[in-house]
Design a protein around this motif. Structure first.
Motif, PDB file in Angstrom:
ATOM      1  N   ASP A   1       0.824  -1.200   0.000  1.00  0.00           N
ATOM      2  CA  ASP A   1       0.000   0.000   0.000  1.00  0.00           C
ATOM      3  C   ASP A   1       0.866   1.261   0.000  1.00  0.00           C
ATOM      4  N   ASP A   2       0.370   2.318  -0.654  1.00  0.00           N
ATOM      5  CA  ASP A   2       1.040   3.623  -0.660  1.00  0.00           C
ATOM      6  C   ASP A   2       2.478   3.553  -1.167  1.00  0.00           C
ATOM      7  N   VAL A   3       2.704   2.724  -2.150  1.00  0.00           N
ATOM      8  CA  VAL A   3       4.029   2.622  -2.769  1.00  0.00           C
ATOM      9  C   VAL A   3       4.092   3.603  -3.931  1.00  0.00           C
ATOM     10  N   THR A   4       5.172   4.379  -4.018  1.00  0.00           N
ATOM     11  CA  THR A   4       5.392   5.250  -5.177  1.00  0.00           C
ATOM     12  C   THR A   4       6.535   4.690  -5.988  1.00  0.00           C
ATOM     13  N   ILE A   5       6.395   4.808  -7.295  1.00  0.00           N
ATOM     14  CA  ILE A   5       7.337   4.148  -8.198  1.00  0.00           C
ATOM     15  C   ILE A   5       7.961   5.183  -9.114  1.00  0.00           C
ATOM     16  N   GLY A   6       9.130   5.661  -8.741  1.00  0.00           N
ATOM     17  CA  GLY A   6       9.934   6.498  -9.602  1.00  0.00           C
ATOM     18  C   GLY A   6       9.304   7.798 -10.039  1.00  0.00           C
ATOM     19  N   GLY A   7       8.308   8.296  -9.317  1.00  0.00           N
ATOM     20  CA  GLY A   7       7.615   9.480  -9.798  1.00  0.00           C
ATOM     21  C   GLY A   7       6.568   9.098 -10.816  1.00  0.00           C
ATOM     22  N   SER A   8       5.938  10.062 -11.407  1.00  0.00           N
ATOM     23  CA  SER A   8       4.788   9.795 -12.259  1.00  0.00           C
ATOM     24  C   SER A   8       5.154   9.251 -13.625  1.00  0.00           C
ATOM     25  N   SER A   9       6.415   9.325 -14.039  1.00  0.00           N
ATOM     26  CA  SER A   9       6.742   8.934 -15.405  1.00  0.00           C
ATOM     27  C   SER A   9       7.690   7.749 -15.485  1.00  0.00           C
ATOM     28  N   ALA A  10       7.923   7.062 -14.394  1.00  0.00           N
ATOM     29  CA  ALA A  10       8.879   5.963 -14.408  1.00  0.00           C
ATOM     30  C   ALA A  10       8.181   4.631 -14.176  1.00  0.00           C
ATOM     31  N   ASN A  11       8.968   3.588 -14.050  1.00  0.00           N
ATOM     32  CA  ASN A  11       8.420   2.251 -13.903  1.00  0.00           C
ATOM     33  C   ASN A  11       9.436   1.319 -13.265  1.00  0.00           C
ATOM     34  N   ILE A  12       8.951   0.172 -12.778  1.00  0.00           N
ATOM     35  CA  ILE A  12       9.864  -0.900 -12.412  1.00  0.00           C
ATOM     36  C   ILE A  12      10.157  -1.659 -13.692  1.00  0.00           C
ATOM     37  N   ASP A  13      11.406  -1.927 -13.986  1.00  0.00           N
ATOM     38  CA  ASP A  13      11.775  -2.560 -15.240  1.00  0.00           C
ATOM     39  C   ASP A  13      12.166  -4.012 -14.985  1.00  0.00           C
ATOM     40  N   PHE A  14      11.277  -4.944 -15.335  1.00  0.00           N
ATOM     41  CA  PHE A  14      11.582  -6.358 -15.239  1.00  0.00           C
ATOM     42  C   PHE A  14      12.006  -6.799 -16.630  1.00  0.00           C
ATOM     43  N   VAL A  15      13.269  -7.069 -16.813  1.00  0.00           N
ATOM     44  CA  VAL A  15      13.784  -7.262 -18.164  1.00  0.00           C
ATOM     45  C   VAL A  15      13.344  -8.585 -18.759  1.00  0.00           C
ATOM     46  N   ALA A  16      13.256  -9.633 -17.948  1.00  0.00           N
ATOM     47  CA  ALA A  16      12.866 -10.928 -18.493  1.00  0.00           C
ATOM     48  C   ALA A  16      12.165 -11.733 -17.419  1.00  0.00           C
ATOM     49  N   GLY A  17      11.617 -12.881 -17.829  1.00  0.00           N
ATOM     50  CA  GLY A  17      10.952 -13.751 -16.886  1.00  0.00           C
ATOM     51  C   GLY A  17       9.446 -13.583 -16.937  1.00  0.00           C
ATOM     52  N   THR A  18       8.741 -14.471 -16.252  1.00  0.00           N
ATOM     53  CA  THR A  18       7.294 -14.409 -16.149  1.00  0.00           C
ATOM     54  C   THR A  18       6.952 -13.652 -14.885  1.00  0.00           C
ATOM     55  N   ILE A  19       6.408 -12.469 -15.033  1.00  0.00           N
ATOM     56  CA  ILE A  19       6.234 -11.588 -13.885  1.00  0.00           C
ATOM     57  C   ILE A  19       4.757 -11.491 -13.506  1.00  0.00           C
ATOM     58  N   GLU A  20       4.469 -11.830 -12.251  1.00  0.00           N
ATOM     59  CA  GLU A  20       3.143 -11.564 -11.700  1.00  0.00           C
ATOM     60  C   GLU A  20       3.278 -10.413 -10.717  1.00  0.00           C
ATOM     61  N   VAL A  21       2.487  -9.390 -10.918  1.00  0.00           N
ATOM     62  CA  VAL A  21       2.511  -8.245 -10.025  1.00  0.00           C
ATOM     63  C   VAL A  21       1.215  -8.238  -9.218  1.00  0.00           C
ATOM     64  N   ILE A  22       1.338  -8.205  -7.893  1.00  0.00           N
ATOM     65  CA  ILE A  22       0.185  -8.165  -7.004  1.00  0.00           C
ATOM     66  C   ILE A  22       0.171  -6.797  -6.339  1.00  0.00           C
ATOM     67  N   ILE A  23      -0.927  -6.068  -6.502  1.00  0.00           N
ATOM     68  CA  ILE A  23      -0.972  -4.667  -6.080  1.00  0.00           C
ATOM     69  C   ILE A  23      -2.142  -4.460  -5.124  1.00  0.00           C
ATOM     70  N   ASP A  24      -1.872  -3.825  -3.970  1.00  0.00           N
ATOM     71  CA  ASP A  24      -2.985  -3.513  -3.067  1.00  0.00           C
ATOM     72  C   ASP A  24      -3.069  -2.027  -2.754  1.00  0.00           C
ATOM     73  N   SER A  25      -2.609  -1.201  -3.704  1.00  0.00           N
ATOM     74  CA  SER A  25      -2.755   0.249  -3.572  1.00  0.00           C
ATOM     75  C   SER A  25      -3.185   0.814  -4.916  1.00  0.00           C
TER      76      SER A  25
END
Length: 401
Positions: free
Chosen positions: A95-119
């Protein structure tokens, strides 16, 4: 292993760079983790992060053994925090996680990614991430920000909560492998935002594999280009839903090349069918709302529509509304029609063979190549220009003669 569980601790930039035998890291609450702090820690498999930490750019760069990451409440993340983590397959975002400001992202370069979000999902939070395949957004989340999953081209599965109310512009734009999304079990009110900027719409635009969508009865609003360039086949639009746009803007179903039918539910609140709404669409059958008063410019231009009944509440049909509809053979006006105005080239190059215009039809607008516009005779307006199959146009007789 390293244990730094003190509150408010600082880990400097590059602090554990190339510690290739490091397998486990514990970080306490409110810890500051510098840029590239664990760069090339290739044996690192276990990371515990406390609450309200700051984790800077590329902090876990090329930690190739890392498979699971939990990002807890209040974390502030820089950009590309897990770049090069090629085995990372499960990410839980608190909850209440901010990611690099409004224009950025987490970069997962490879693999099967499941993202679980509660915010609530921030603007552009995972934009351009080419590895995320699955997203689970937990109960309690109410909004997904602009461009949140834009161009996540590997994304195939999205689970949305019943509490979701808003999906902002371009949230899933360009998710080319997303085939279906369950909106029906949400409390969704807005798909896209009200505004002339197309980025405020385009929520599912260019989701080229998206075939199956059921809209919830709670839906109030669909933005411009909402489902443009998708593979939708059939859609029912709830009675509560309005489409963004005026007589000259909309484009909700532009270039939907697999679309067969769209039905507006009975008692629809729609009063204007926006311009360009089915422009370049393959749609064959549309059941129009019973309360609309106007059909916008280019509404069906170059579409696959084959026949249409125009409700008796419509008073005007916009310019080129049905132009280049090569499969359109039949247009009827509901009994008691009050259509009085036809835009220039309204039925140009359609395949209509015969049409009966209501007695109220009086104004045929035209646009001159030399400038200027106005109302004039049917011939001058070009309403039926280049309709090669047209055999007759019948005008109903007015009661006043």
């Amino acid at each position: 292993s390293i244990s730094m569980t003190q509150t408010g601790f600082t880990i400097n930039d590059w602090a554990f760079n190339y510690c290739r035998s490091l397998t486990k890291v514990e970080i306490g609450n409110e810890v500051y983790v510098g840029k590239l702090a664990f760069r090339y820690c290739e044996a690192l498999i276990d990371i515990t992060i406390g609450e309200n930490c700051t984790v800077n750019d590329q902090a876990f760069y090329h930690c190739t053994s890392l498979e699971t990451l939990v990002i807890p409440t209040g974390t502030k993340l820089g950009i590309n925090v897990t770049e090069g983590c090629t085995n990372l397959s499960n990410v839980t975002v608190g909850d209440d996680v901010t990611i690099g400001g409004s224009s950025a992202n987490i970069d997962f370069v490879a693999g099967t990614i499941e993202v679980i979000i509660d915010s609530n999902v921030a603007e552009s939070a995972f934009k351009d991430n080419v590895a995320i395949t699955s997203v689970v957004i937990k109960e309690g989340v109410t909004s997904i920000g602009n461009g949140a999953f834009e161009n996540c081209t590997a994304l195939t599965t999205v689970k949305l909560p019943s509490t979701l109310k808003n999906i902002d512009g371009s949230a899933f734009y360009g998710c080319t492998n997303l085939t279906d999304i369950n909106l029906q079990d949400t409390s969704l009110e807005y798909i896209g935002e009200d505004g002339a900027n197309y980025r405020l719409g385009q929520v599912f635009r260019k989701c080229e594999s998206l075939q199956n969508v059921i809209l919830p009865e709670t839906l109030l609003f669909m933005g411009a280009h909402c489902f443009s360039n998708t593979a939708l086949v059939n859609l029912t639009i709830p009675a509560s839903t309005r489409l963004y746009g005026s007589a000259s803007t909309g484009s909700q179903f532009y270039s939907t090349t697999s679309l067969e039918s769209v039905t507006f539910a009975e008692n629809s609140v729609m009063t204007v069918l926006p311009g360009y709404v089915f422009w370049d669409s393959a749609v064959k059958t549309v059941v129009l709302p019973k309360n609309i008063t106007s059909i916008g410019t280019y509404a069906f231009n170059n579409s696959g529509i084959t026949q249409l009944e125009i409700p008796n509440t419509v008073t005007s049909i916009g310019g080129s509304a049905f132009s280049s509809c090569k499969s359109l053979t039949t247009v009827t006006f509901e009994e008691g029609s009050v259509v009085s105005s036809f835009g220039e080239r309204a039925f140009k190059e359609s395949s209509i063979r015969s049409i009966t215009l209501p007695a109220t039809a009086r104004t045929f607008n035209y646009y001159s190549n030399t400038g200027g516009s106005g109302g004039g005779p049917l011939a001058l307006s070009g309403v039926f220009s280049n309709c090669a199959d047209l055999e007759q146009v019948i005008f109903e007789t007015r009661e006043d003669g």
